[in-house]
Scaffold this motif. Structure first.
Motif, PDB file in Angstrom:
ATOM      1  N   GLU A  21      -5.226   5.132  10.088  1.00  0.00           N
ATOM      2  CA  GLU A  21      -5.971   6.314   9.792  1.00  0.00           C
ATOM      3  C   GLU A  21      -6.553   6.418   8.467  1.00  0.00           C
ATOM      4  N   TRP A  22      -5.793   5.738   7.327  1.00  0.00           N
ATOM      5  CA  TRP A  22      -6.229   5.731   5.962  1.00  0.00           C
ATOM      6  C   TRP A  22      -6.601   4.608   5.630  1.00  0.00           C
ATOM      7  N   GLN A  23      -6.852   3.523   6.709  1.00  0.00           N
ATOM      8  CA  GLN A  23      -7.199   2.217   6.079  1.00  0.00           C
ATOM      9  C   GLN A  23      -6.336   1.444   5.185  1.00  0.00           C
ATOM     10  N   MET A  24      -4.928   1.591   5.346  1.00  0.00           N
ATOM     11  CA  MET A  24      -4.159   1.382   4.181  1.00  0.00           C
ATOM     12  C   MET A  24      -3.139   0.115   5.036  1.00  0.00           C
ATOM     13  N   TRP A  25      -2.985  -0.715   4.164  1.00  0.00           N
ATOM     14  CA  TRP A  25      -1.611  -1.219   4.513  1.00  0.00           C
ATOM     15  C   TRP A  25      -0.662  -1.324   3.222  1.00  0.00           C
ATOM     16  N   LEU A  26       0.638  -1.509   3.558  1.00  0.00           N
ATOM     17  CA  LEU A  26       1.791  -1.078   2.770  1.00  0.00           C
ATOM     18  C   LEU A  26       2.652  -2.431   2.357  1.00  0.00           C
ATOM     19  N   GLN A  27       2.964  -2.693   1.159  1.00  0.00           N
ATOM     20  CA  GLN A  27       3.841  -3.745   0.861  1.00  0.00           C
ATOM     21  C   GLN A  27       4.730  -3.203  -0.298  1.00  0.00           C
ATOM     22  N   ARG A  28       5.939  -3.680  -0.520  1.00  0.00           N
ATOM     23  CA  ARG A  28       7.115  -3.135  -1.228  1.00  0.00           C
ATOM     24  C   ARG A  28       6.604  -3.604  -2.677  1.00  0.00           C
ATOM     25  N   LYS A  29       6.792  -2.824  -3.662  1.00  0.00           N
ATOM     26  CA  LYS A  29       6.630  -3.252  -4.928  1.00  0.00           C
ATOM     27  C   LYS A  29       7.824  -4.112  -5.500  1.00  0.00           C
ATOM     28  N   VAL A  30       7.318  -5.209  -6.308  1.00  0.00           N
ATOM     29  CA  VAL A  30       8.505  -5.771  -6.776  1.00  0.00           C
ATOM     30  C   VAL A  30       8.792  -6.079  -8.397  1.00  0.00           C
ATOM     31  N   PRO A  31       9.652  -5.992  -8.802  1.00  0.00           N
ATOM     32  CA  PRO A  31       9.807  -5.882 -10.343  1.00  0.00           C
ATOM     33  C   PRO A  31       9.331  -7.172 -11.003  1.00  0.00           C
ATOM     34  N   GLY A  32       8.958  -7.160 -12.521  1.00  0.00           N
ATOM     35  CA  GLY A  32       8.653  -8.449 -12.996  1.00  0.00           C
ATOM     36  C   GLY A  32       7.691  -8.143 -14.053  1.00  0.00           C
ATOM     37  N   THR A  33       7.385  -9.543 -14.461  1.00  0.00           N
ATOM     38  CA  THR A  33       6.205  -9.663 -15.816  1.00  0.00           C
ATOM     39  C   THR A  33       5.288 -10.725 -15.424  1.00  0.00           C
ATOM     40  N   ILE A  34       4.169 -10.366 -15.411  1.00  0.00           N
ATOM     41  CA  ILE A  34       2.917 -11.218 -14.839  1.00  0.00           C
ATOM     42  C   ILE A  34       3.292 -12.688 -15.865  1.00  0.00           C
ATOM     43  N   ALA A  35       2.692 -13.653 -15.368  1.00  0.00           N
ATOM     44  CA  ALA A  35       2.718 -14.824 -16.037  1.00  0.00           C
ATOM     45  C   ALA A  35       1.663 -15.018 -17.291  1.00  0.00           C
ATOM     46  N   THR A  36       0.587 -14.188 -17.160  1.00  0.00           N
ATOM     47  CA  THR A  36      -0.042 -14.152 -18.176  1.00  0.00           C
ATOM     48  C   THR A  36       0.604 -14.087 -19.853  1.00  0.00           C
ATOM     49  N   VAL A  37       1.341 -12.880 -19.575  1.00  0.00           N
ATOM     50  CA  VAL A  37       2.252 -12.541 -20.660  1.00  0.00           C
ATOM     51  C   VAL A  37       3.256 -13.715 -21.199  1.00  0.00           C
ATOM     52  N   LEU A  38       3.896 -14.372 -20.250  1.00  0.00           N
ATOM     53  CA  LEU A  38       5.086 -15.044 -20.418  1.00  0.00           C
ATOM     54  C   LEU A  38       4.625 -16.641 -21.008  1.00  0.00           C
ATOM     55  N   THR A  80       1.381  -0.927   8.368  1.00  0.00           N
ATOM     56  CA  THR A  80      -0.218  -0.149   8.383  1.00  0.00           C
ATOM     57  C   THR A  80      -0.215   1.186   8.435  1.00  0.00           C
ATOM     58  N   VAL A  81      -1.191   1.853   7.934  1.00  0.00           N
ATOM     59  CA  VAL A  81      -1.640   3.196   8.175  1.00  0.00           C
ATOM     60  C   VAL A  81      -3.127   3.145   8.647  1.00  0.00           C
ATOM     61  N   SER A 117       5.834   8.288  10.786  1.00  0.00           N
ATOM     62  CA  SER A 117       5.642   7.725  12.251  1.00  0.00           C
ATOM     63  C   SER A 117       5.297   6.358  12.451  1.00  0.00           C
ATOM     64  N   HIS A 118       4.484   5.833  11.095  1.00  0.00           N
ATOM     65  CA  HIS A 118       3.795   4.423  11.168  1.00  0.00           C
ATOM     66  C   HIS A 118       4.787   3.117  10.796  1.00  0.00           C
ATOM     67  N   VAL A 119       6.143   3.466  10.226  1.00  0.00           N
ATOM     68  CA  VAL A 119       6.505   2.349   9.555  1.00  0.00           C
ATOM     69  C   VAL A 119       8.015   2.410  10.148  1.00  0.00           C
ATOM     70  N   SER A 120       8.227   3.029  11.246  1.00  0.00           N
ATOM     71  CA  SER A 120       9.406   3.374  11.783  1.00  0.00           C
ATOM     72  C   SER A 120      10.336   1.753  12.197  1.00  0.00           C
ATOM     73  N   VAL A 121       9.514   0.715  12.572  1.00  0.00           N
ATOM     74  CA  VAL A 121       9.694  -0.649  12.760  1.00  0.00           C
ATOM     75  C   VAL A 121      10.459  -0.903  11.637  1.00  0.00           C
ATOM     76  N   TRP A 122      10.041  -0.876  10.466  1.00  0.00           N
ATOM     77  CA  TRP A 122      10.405  -1.590   9.218  1.00  0.00           C
ATOM     78  C   TRP A 122      11.550  -0.596   8.738  1.00  0.00           C
ATOM     79  N   VAL A 123      11.584   0.492   8.806  1.00  0.00           N
ATOM     80  CA  VAL A 123      12.716   1.601   8.250  1.00  0.00           C
ATOM     81  C   VAL A 123      13.960   1.529   9.352  1.00  0.00           C
ATOM     82  N   GLY A 124      13.470   1.653  10.451  1.00  0.00           N
ATOM     83  CA  GLY A 124      14.451   1.711  11.710  1.00  0.00           C
ATOM     84  C   GLY A 124      14.127   3.184  12.287  1.00  0.00           C
TER      85      GLY A 124
END
Length: 338
Positions: free
Chosen positions: A120-137, A117-118, A29-36
């Motif tokens: 009623e759950w006080q939530m916003w969504l972002q896509r998770k991206v792969p990778g390694t944090i700079a602290t390690v590298l 955004t959702v 219902s909420h992310v139809s703009v993004w997914v189509g």
């Protein structure tokens, strides 16, 4: 962690946010703009990644998005806040995405893609991206090159014209330090006079900073906030984004490198060459006038780490070493690790 979420009365709506059937219907219902409008969403797995009781929660959703028979699998990260939907952070992420930080930006500098955004759950969504944090590298052989890239990414952020209403200046930074070190003095009264002297020196040092060029700054910029995926670099977590001195971000980054060297390698100077590479690139792009600010905020960041070290059992053995390091930097202005 699931049981903790279920018992959190201030985030009681999370019961629905971890139910696959309800999540699927809500996302559809909420992310139809993004997914189509004609796309179908299926939920395959839900993970509560972090939960701060009564305050916030981070949930990961493994999702299949089907467009006319073609499926794409991805993970979405839902950021929940008890005091209400963080529309400011979501809108900022959208603006950054639209102003040169998209997934295929030509300079290889991006932010994770905002999804929706959702409320009623006080939530916003972002896509998770792969990778390694700079602290390690950063401690690795390619750390110098990576430090250059991170400095360039930070300067790109500072060049955006996204200016929020809130501001964080040296006065606010010093107020935080006074509050935090007062708490340390209550816990370790034998250090009270040393801590008071450190604060006095912080006030004097900060008073010498010239009025900075104000821009949009991250305000919590350190190696954990940078994710590396081959040639692409992602900047993360803009919850504290504000207007302020760009030297704060660079100094905060350098201060964390010094603390990382002390805690992880028992040598505060072990990452000095990475600091030099980062700082030289940052000053080259930002201008020499910001150097004093970078050095000052590096020291102020280390002073803040005195307090932070008392809050984590694995860091407590380093509290007095941080205290001594701050005394050395403040009482001997030539003492620098870059």
């Amino acid at each position: 962690m699931i049981s903790s979420v279920l018992s959190d009365s201030k985030l009681s709506f999370l019961i629905a946010a971890i139910d696959p059937t309800m999540v699927q219907a809500c996302f559809q219902s909420h992310v139809s703009v993004w997914v189509g409008d004609n796309a179908k969403i299926a939920i395959y797995n839900i993970r509560v990644v972090r939960h701060k009781f009564g305050k916030r929660c981070l949930i990961e959703y493994d999702v299949e998005v089907n467009h006319a028979g073609t499926s794409e699998f991805m993970t979405w990260m839902g950021k929940v806040r008890a005091k209400g939907l963080d529309r400011t952070s979501y809108q900022l992420q959208c603006k950054l995405w639209q102003q040169g930080f998209e997934a295929n930006s030509s300079d290889g500098i991006s932010v994770p893609e905002p999804i929706g955004t959702v409320p009623e759950w006080q939530m916003w969504l972002q896509r998770k991206v792969p990778g390694t944090i700079a602290t390690v590298l950063l401690p690795n052989a390619e750390g110098h090159t990576l430090a250059h890239r991170i400095a360039a990414a930070l300067c790109k952020l500072h060049r955006t014209q996204i200016l929020p209403d809130r501001h964080h200046g040296i006065e606010q930074e010093l107020a935080i330090l006074h509050d935090r070190l007062d708490r340390v003095a209550q816990q370790f009264p034998q250090w009270q006079r040393r801590l008071e002297r450190i604060l006095d020196e912080c006030d004097r040092t900060a008073g010498r900073i010239e009025s900075p060029h104000v821009c949009g700054i991250h305000r919590d910029f350190y190696p954990d906030q940078v994710l590396i995926n081959d040639s692409r670099l992602y900047l993360l977590d803009f919850d504290l984004y504000t207007t302020g001195d760009p030297g704060l971000d660079a100094g905060n980054f350098n201060g964390h490198l010094i603390e990382q060297g002390l805690r992880s390698f028992h040598d505060p100077a072990v990452l000095a060459s990475q600091q030099t590479a980062f700082t030289e690139r940052f000053i080259h792009q930002s201008g020499a006038a910001v150097l004093d600010s970078v050095e000052t905020y590096t020291t102020l960041t280390l002073v803040r780490h005195i307090y932070l070290s008392t809050q984590f059992p694995d860091r407590q053995p380093f509290t007095e070493q941080l205290l001594e390091l701050c005394e050395q930097r403040l009482l001997h202005p030539k003492f620098r690790y870059f």
